[in-house]
Design an enzyme around this catalytic site. Structure first.
Site, PDB file in Angstrom:
ATOM      1  N   ASP A 128      46.701  36.187  48.152  1.00  0.00           N
ATOM      2  CA  ASP A 128      46.330  37.532  47.705  1.00  0.00           C
ATOM      3  C   ASP A 128      45.877  37.592  46.243  1.00  0.00           C
ATOM      4  O   ASP A 128      45.016  38.377  45.883  1.00  0.00           O
ATOM      5  CB  ASP A 128      47.512  38.508  47.901  1.00  0.00           C
ATOM      6  CG  ASP A 128      48.815  38.002  47.272  1.00  0.00           C
ATOM      7  OD1 ASP A 128      48.790  36.937  46.630  1.00  0.00           O
ATOM      8  OD2 ASP A 128      49.854  38.662  47.432  1.00  0.00           O
ATOM      9  N   HIS A 129      46.423  36.711  45.393  1.00  0.00           N
ATOM     10  CA  HIS A 129      46.178  36.862  43.960  1.00  0.00           C
ATOM     11  C   HIS A 129      44.836  36.296  43.495  1.00  0.00           C
ATOM     12  O   HIS A 129      44.377  36.631  42.414  1.00  0.00           O
ATOM     13  CB  HIS A 129      47.291  36.178  43.159  1.00  0.00           C
ATOM     14  CG  HIS A 129      48.501  37.045  42.973  1.00  0.00           C
ATOM     15  ND1 HIS A 129      49.227  37.535  44.036  1.00  0.00           N
ATOM     16  CD2 HIS A 129      49.104  37.518  41.855  1.00  0.00           C
ATOM     17  CE1 HIS A 129      50.223  38.270  43.565  1.00  0.00           C
ATOM     18  NE2 HIS A 129      50.171  38.265  42.256  1.00  0.00           N
TER      19      HIS A 129
ATOM     20  N   ASP B 215      57.273  36.239  42.798  1.00  0.00           N
ATOM     21  CA  ASP B 215      56.430  37.313  42.278  1.00  0.00           C
ATOM     22  C   ASP B 215      57.353  38.432  41.827  1.00  0.00           C
ATOM     23  O   ASP B 215      58.334  38.746  42.511  1.00  0.00           O
ATOM     24  CB  ASP B 215      55.470  37.828  43.353  1.00  0.00           C
ATOM     25  CG  ASP B 215      54.472  38.787  42.765  1.00  0.00           C
ATOM     26  OD1 ASP B 215      53.379  38.340  42.358  1.00  0.00           O
ATOM     27  OD2 ASP B 215      54.783  40.002  42.688  1.00  0.00           O
TER      28      ASP B 215
ATOM     29  N   ARG C  72      51.596  48.170  37.032  1.00  0.00           N
ATOM     30  CA  ARG C  72      51.556  47.743  35.624  1.00  0.00           C
ATOM     31  C   ARG C  72      50.266  48.186  34.965  1.00  0.00           C
ATOM     32  O   ARG C  72      49.223  48.165  35.607  1.00  0.00           O
ATOM     33  CB  ARG C  72      51.640  46.222  35.535  1.00  0.00           C
ATOM     34  CG  ARG C  72      53.000  45.742  35.926  1.00  0.00           C
ATOM     35  CD  ARG C  72      53.356  44.402  35.364  1.00  0.00           C
ATOM     36  NE  ARG C  72      54.775  44.244  35.622  1.00  0.00           N
ATOM     37  CZ  ARG C  72      55.354  43.110  35.956  1.00  0.00           C
ATOM     38  NH1 ARG C  72      54.647  42.003  36.038  1.00  0.00           N
ATOM     39  NH2 ARG C  72      56.641  43.062  36.186  1.00  0.00           N
TER      40      ARG C  72
ATOM     41  N   SER D 251      59.364  35.362  31.552  1.00  0.00           N
ATOM     42  CA  SER D 251      59.399  35.116  32.992  1.00  0.00           C
ATOM     43  C   SER D 251      59.811  33.668  33.288  1.00  0.00           C
ATOM     44  O   SER D 251      59.560  32.767  32.491  1.00  0.00           O
ATOM     45  CB  SER D 251      58.042  35.436  33.620  1.00  0.00           C
ATOM     46  OG  SER D 251      57.042  34.736  32.947  1.00  0.00           O
TER      47      SER D 251
ATOM     48  N   ARG E 168      59.158  30.605  34.351  1.00  0.00           N
ATOM     49  CA  ARG E 168      57.935  29.865  34.665  1.00  0.00           C
ATOM     50  C   ARG E 168      58.255  28.381  34.613  1.00  0.00           C
ATOM     51  O   ARG E 168      58.497  27.827  33.547  1.00  0.00           O
ATOM     52  CB  ARG E 168      56.888  30.242  33.618  1.00  0.00           C
ATOM     53  CG  ARG E 168      55.506  29.819  33.970  1.00  0.00           C
ATOM     54  CD  ARG E 168      54.522  30.456  33.025  1.00  0.00           C
ATOM     55  NE  ARG E 168      54.508  31.907  33.111  1.00  0.00           N
ATOM     56  CZ  ARG E 168      54.027  32.699  32.159  1.00  0.00           C
ATOM     57  NH1 ARG E 168      53.542  32.194  31.053  1.00  0.00           N
ATOM     58  NH2 ARG E 168      54.027  34.002  32.313  1.00  0.00           N
TER      59      ARG E 168
HETATM   60  S1  SF4 Z   1      51.837  44.184  41.930  1.00  0.00           S
HETATM   61 FE1  SF4 Z   1      51.474  41.997  42.043  1.00  0.00          FE
HETATM   62  S2  SF4 Z   1      51.536  41.517  44.227  1.00  0.00           S
HETATM   63 FE2  SF4 Z   1      51.260  43.724  44.047  1.00  0.00          FE
HETATM   64  S3  SF4 Z   1      49.066  44.051  44.166  1.00  0.00           S
HETATM   65 FE3  SF4 Z   1      49.635  43.932  42.014  1.00  0.00          FE
HETATM   66  S4  SF4 Z   1      49.340  41.790  41.475  1.00  0.00           S
HETATM   67 FE4  SF4 Z   1      49.412  41.893  43.698  1.00  0.00          FE
END
Ligand code: SF4
Length: 757
Positions: free
Chosen positions: A95-96, A160, A448, A643, A645
Site C-alpha cells: 500500500d505504501h 506501522d 497526520r 520510532s 526503526r
Molecule cells: S495512515 Fe499510514 S497506513 Fe494509513 S493510509 Fe496513511 S500512510 Fe497508509
C-alpha cells in the site's frame, strides 16, 4: 471473509479461563485492556502485581501485519532465523509504495512497474513462509485488517504506527518496529512496558455534522501529540455504543496522533453487525458468548476514576465538528471558531484541494456521508471550488462505493479516484507544482498533517477534518466555511445552504463478492525460491553478522561523538532513504548523517583517523570497516529516541561499529542495538562523556567476564599517549549477553533451530 477460523476458535476457547485466572491473581476488577493484555502473557506466565507505566511484561500476540515499506527488512531478517514458516499468522500489504498522480488505473500500472523487484520479493517470501500477501491495489493495511482479520479480545502487532485501527473491533493492536515483528514471527516474546490506561467516557449521541472523526480531533486537542505516550486509551459509555464499528476504528487509528500505544472500544452490537456484514458471523457468535469478558468489569464502568490512570468525559450531543492543523494534528479548532482563528494566525484560507479516504476514513459510512453532501450540493446547483480526491481504503470499499453510485457523484463535481493505497496520506502524491513549494492550503480526512507529509511541499498548510466537512469545504473552496451556519452562492447566483449529511453504517446491498487481491499462504509452502534480482539496488539478502571472537575490543577509533538530541531519524533518516529499506548496504549510506558532531557542531562531517581528513560519517565508517577496524559511537541522553526503526541498529552493525556508549538510551533502540550484537553501554559517570576526544582509540575490557550487573572497563587512548580509564554500566540480562556473543539475536535463533532439526 473468515480467515484464521481455527486460531480464533482456539483463542475464545481459553479466553474466559485466562481472564478469570488473572482476576483471581490480581484480586480486583479489570479494565478491558487489562483483560486482553493478561490473556496474552507469553508462555502463559503468571502475573503478580504489575505496575502500569513501569514494569516490562512479555506478551504473545495473535497476529502480525506488515506494510510493504517495513516488511522488506522484516522479511529479510526473518529469512536469517532459519524458520520454515511464521510461528503466528502474518500478512503483508502493498500500500505504501503506490504513487498517486493521474488516477487509480494509470497509477497502479506505474507502481507495479516501478516496484516490481520489491513486490516480487515480498510475494515470494510470503509464499515461502506461509504469510498472507495482499497485492498492490488490494487496499491499505489497516482497512484490510479490519475487514478480514481483527477480532474482539485479540492482540496484534503491525509494522506501522496506525495499527491501532483494529481497536475499533475490540482488539489491542500496537504499532511496532520490524525487529519486534521478526521476534514474534520467530516465536519470541513481545516485550512491552505495561501501558497506563486512559479511560474516556462518551456520553450523549453525535448529531448533525459531527462524526466519529470529531471525537478524536477533540481528544487530540485535549491530550496533545504526546499526551497518550505509554498509554492505552479505552473508550466506553452509551456514546461509544452509539458509534459504528468503523467510526470506532477511525478514533483508534488516529489515537496514534496522541502517541498512544493503542486505543480500544469494548465489544457491542455495532461490532457484531460489522463482523456479520463482512462475512464473519462465526466470530460474532463467539464474541457474543464472551461478551462480559470483552468489556471492562462493572466496577470499572461505575467508578472509572478509581481504575483508570486518567479519566475524561466527552458529551457527544454537544460536540461540534473540528478542523485540526496546520502542521500538527493536535491543533484543534472547533469549526465555529475557524474564521477568527485563521484570521488571527494568517492561515491561507483558499483551499486548493480536499482529499477524503485513507485507512483512517474510508468506511462505507464515511463515503456515503460525503456522497450525500455532494448529492445535496448538485441538487442546489453548486459546483466544487477546490479539487477533490478520493483514496479508497480497500478494493472492497472501492467496489461498493462504485456499485452504489458514489463515485459517479464525486466525479460530477470533478472528483478524482486514486488507487486503493496510502498515496497522499504518506507523501506519495506527485502533485503538480509542489516542487516549486508554493504556499497553499489543503484539507483532508487522513490522520497526520506534519509539514511535507501530504505532497512533499513544506509550504502546504494541511488541515484534518471529517470526510463530510472536507467535502463541504471543498465545495465552498474556503477553510473558514461552516456548513452549519453559512450559505453559498450557486451557479444561478442564489444563496443556498447545504443539508446535514446522511449515510449508512453498512452497505444496504451488502459488501458483495469480489476478487480481493489476497495471495493466500499455501499449505505446503516452504519449497519455493525467494525472488531477489542480483542487480537490485532495493533488495539485498542479509548475511549473518559475525559472532564475537572472544577477545576484548582494542584500539577502536571513535567514529562520532554525537551532541544533543540523537533520534532514530538522526541515526537513519527517512524521506529519500525509504526506497532502500530492503537494502542494508545502500541504506547504510545514511548512517548518522543527521547527528551533530560534538567537535565541530556540524552534521555528517567527522574526522577520519586514517586519512586525517573530515569526511561524511558513512564514508569514515566504511573506511574503518575496509581497514578491518571496528569503531565506537558515543551519544548523550535518550540516544535513539523516536520510532522503533531497526535500520538504526542494523546499519552500525553492518558498518562494523562494535559499541555505542551513551549517557542514556531510549529503551527500544537500546534493545534493538543489543539484538544486532552491538555492545550497548552507558557511562557510569555521565561526566565521562566529556573525556572522549575526537582522535581517541578505545579499548573495552573484561568482556570474557561479561555478566548482568557487572561494570565494564573502558580505556581511552588519547593521541598524546595518555590513557584514561572509565567505567560503563549496561542493562544486559543473561539472554541478551548470549545475543552479543552469538553476533545477534537472530544468529542465536538460527542456531537453536538447527539444533531442533
Ligand atoms: S495512515 Fe499510514 S497506513 Fe494509513 S493510509 Fe496513511 S500512510 Fe497508509
Amino acid at each position: 471473509m473468515l480467515l484464521d477460523s481455527g486460531i480464533i476458535r482456539a483463542f475464545y476457547k481459553e479466553f474466559a479461563e485466562k481472564i478469570n485466572k488473572s482476576k483471581k491473581s490480581l484480586k480486583r476488577p479489570l479494565t478491558l485492556s487489562e483483560k486482553i493484555l493478561y490473556s496474552h502473557l507469553y508462555s502463559n506466565k503468571k502475573i503478580d502485581s504489575p505496575h502500569r507505566g513501569s514494569d516490562y511484561v512479555d506478551f504473545a500476540p495473535d497476529r502480525v501485519a506488515m506494510q510493504d515499506a517495513t516488511a522488506q527488512m522484516a522479511l529479510l531478517q526473518f529469512m536469517m532465523a532459519g524458520k520454515d514458516h511464521s510461528v503466528v499468522p502474518a500478512s503483508v500489504h502493498c500500500d505504501h509504495l503506490i504513487m498517486a498522480k493521474y488516477g487509480a488505473d494509470e497509477d497502479m500500472k506505474s507502481a507495479v512497474f516501478t516496484n516490481k523487484e520489491v513486490y516480487d520479493f515480498l510475494s515470494s517470501a510470503c509464499n515461502k513462509y506461509g504469510i498472507g500477501f495482499w497485492k498492490p491495489g488490494a487496499g491499505i493495511i489497516h482497512q484490510i485488517i479490519l475487514e478480514n482479520y481483527a477480532f474482539p479480545g485479540g492482540m496484534m502487532i503491525g509494522t506501522d504506527s496506525h495499527t491501532p485501527n483494529a481497536g475499533g473491533l475490540g482488539m489491542i493492536a500496537i504499532g511496532v518496529g520490524g525487529a519486534d515483528a521478526v521476534d514474534v514471527m520467530t516465536g519470541m516474546e513481545l516485550e512491552l512496558k505495561l501501558p497506563r490506561i486512559i479511560g474516556i467516557k462518551l456520553i450523549g449521541r453525535l448529531n448533525g455534522w459531527a462524526s466519529a472523526k470529531d471525537i478524536i480531533l477533540k481528544v487530540a486537542g485535549l491530550l496533545t501529540v504526546n499526551g497518550g505516550t505509554g498509554c492505552i486509551v479505552e473508550y466506553f459509555g452509551e456514546g461509544a455504543e452509539s458509534l459504528s464499528c468503523t467510526g470506532k476504528a477511525t478514533i483508534c487509528n488516529m489515537g496514534a496522533e496522541i502517541g498512544a500505544t493503542c486505543s480500544i472500544f469494548g465489544y457491542d452490537d455495532s461490532m457484531a453487525e460489522y463482523l456479520i456484514a463482512t462475512g464473519r458471523k462465526e466470530v460474532a457468535e463467539l464474541a457474543e458468548i464472551n461478551r462480559e469478558h470483552l468489556i471492562s468489569d462493572t466496577e470499572v464502568l461505575t467508578e472509572p476514576e478509581k481504575y483508570y490512570d486518567h479519566y475524561i468525559e466527552i458529551n457527544l450531543s454537544e460536540l461540534e465538528p473540528y478542523i485540526n492543523g496546520p502542521f500538527t494534528p493536535d491543533l484543534a479548532t472547533p469549526i465555529s471558531k475557524m474564521k477568527e482563528t485563521a484570521e488571527k494566525n494568517r492561515w491561507p484560507v483558499n483551499v486548493e484541494v480536499g482529499l477524503i479516504g485513507s485507512c483512517t476514513n474510508s468506511s462505507y459510512e464515511d463515503i456515503s456521508r460525503a456522497a450525500s453532501v455532494v448529492k445535496n450540493a448538485l441538487s442546489l446547483n453548486l459546483t466544487a471550488r477546490s479539487e477533490f480526491k478520493i483514496t479508497p481504503g480497500s478494493e472492497q470499499i472501492r467496489f461498493i462505493a462504485e456499485r452504489d453510485g458514489y463515485f459517479d457523484l464525486f466525479e460530477k463535481i470533478g472528483g478524482k479516484i486514486f488507487a486503493n493505497a496510502c498515496g497522499p496520506c504518506i507523501g506519495q502524491w506527485d502533485r503538480k507544482g509542489s516542487d516549486k513549494s508554493p504556499v497553499n492550503t489543503v484539507i483532508h480526512s487522513f490522520n497526520r498533517n506534519f509539514a511535507k507529509r501530504t505532497d512533499g511541499n513544506p509550504n502546504t498548510y494541511a488541515f484534518v477534518a471529517s470526510p463530510e466537512i472536507v467535502t463541504a469545504i471543498a465545495i465552498s473552496g474556503k477553510l473558514t466555511f461552516n456548513p452549519i451556519t453559512d450559505t453559498l452562492i450557486n451557479t444561478e447566483g442564489k444563496e443556498v445552504k447545504l443539508s446535514e449529511p446522511e449515510g449508512h453504517e453498512l452497505p444496504p446491498q451488502g459488501f458483495g463478492n469480489i476478487e480481493n487481491g489476497l495471495q493466500k499462504p499455501e499449505k505446503n509452502s516452504g519449497k519455493e525460491d525467494i525472488v531477489i534480482s542480483s542487480d537490485s539496488d532495493r533488495i539485498q539478502l542479509l548475511a549473518p553478522f559475525r559472532e564475537w571472537d572472544g577477545v576484548d575490543f582494542s584500539d577502536l577509533p571513535l567514529l562520532i561523538k554525537a551532541k544533543g538530541k540523537c533520534t532514530t531519524d538522526h541515526i537513519s533518516m527517512a524521506g529519500f532513504w525509504l526506497k532502500y529499506r530492503g537494502h542494508l548496504e545502500n541504506i547504510s549510506n545514511n548512517y548518522m548523517i543527521g547527528a551533530v558532531n560534538y567537535f565541530n557542531e556540524k552534521t555528517n562531517l567527522i574526522l577520519n583517523q586514517l586519512s586525517h581528513k573530515y569526511e561524511a560519517v558513512p564514508s569514515v565508517a566504511r573506511a574503518y570497516k575496509n581497514a578491518g577496524l571496528g569503531s565506537v559511537v558515543v551519544g548523550e541522553e535518550n540516544f535513539g529516541e523516536g520510532s522503533s526503526r531497526e535500520h538504526a541498529a542494523m546499519e552500525p552493525r553492518y558498518l562494523n561499529v562494535r559499541a555505542v556508549i551513551a549517557k542514556s538510551f531510549a529503551r527500544i533502540h537500546e534493545t534493538n542495538l543489543k539484538k544486532q550484537g552491538i555492545l550497548t553501554l552507558t557511562f557510569s559517570d555521565k561526566a565521562d562523556y566529556d573525556k572522549i576526544r575526537e582522535d581517541d582509540k578505545i579499548d573495552i575490557k573484561g568482556l570474557k567476564e561479561f555478566a548482568p550487573g557487572k561494570q565494564i572497563s573502558i580505556v581511552l587512548n588519547h593521541s598524546n599517549g595518555k590513557k584514561e580509564t572509565i567505567t560503563a554500566n549496561h542493562s544486559y540480562n543473561d539472554t541478551q549477553i548470549t545475543w552479543f556473543k552469538a553476533g545477534s539475536a537472530l544468529n542465536l535463533i538460527r542456531e537453536s533451530n538447527k539444533r531442533h532439526i
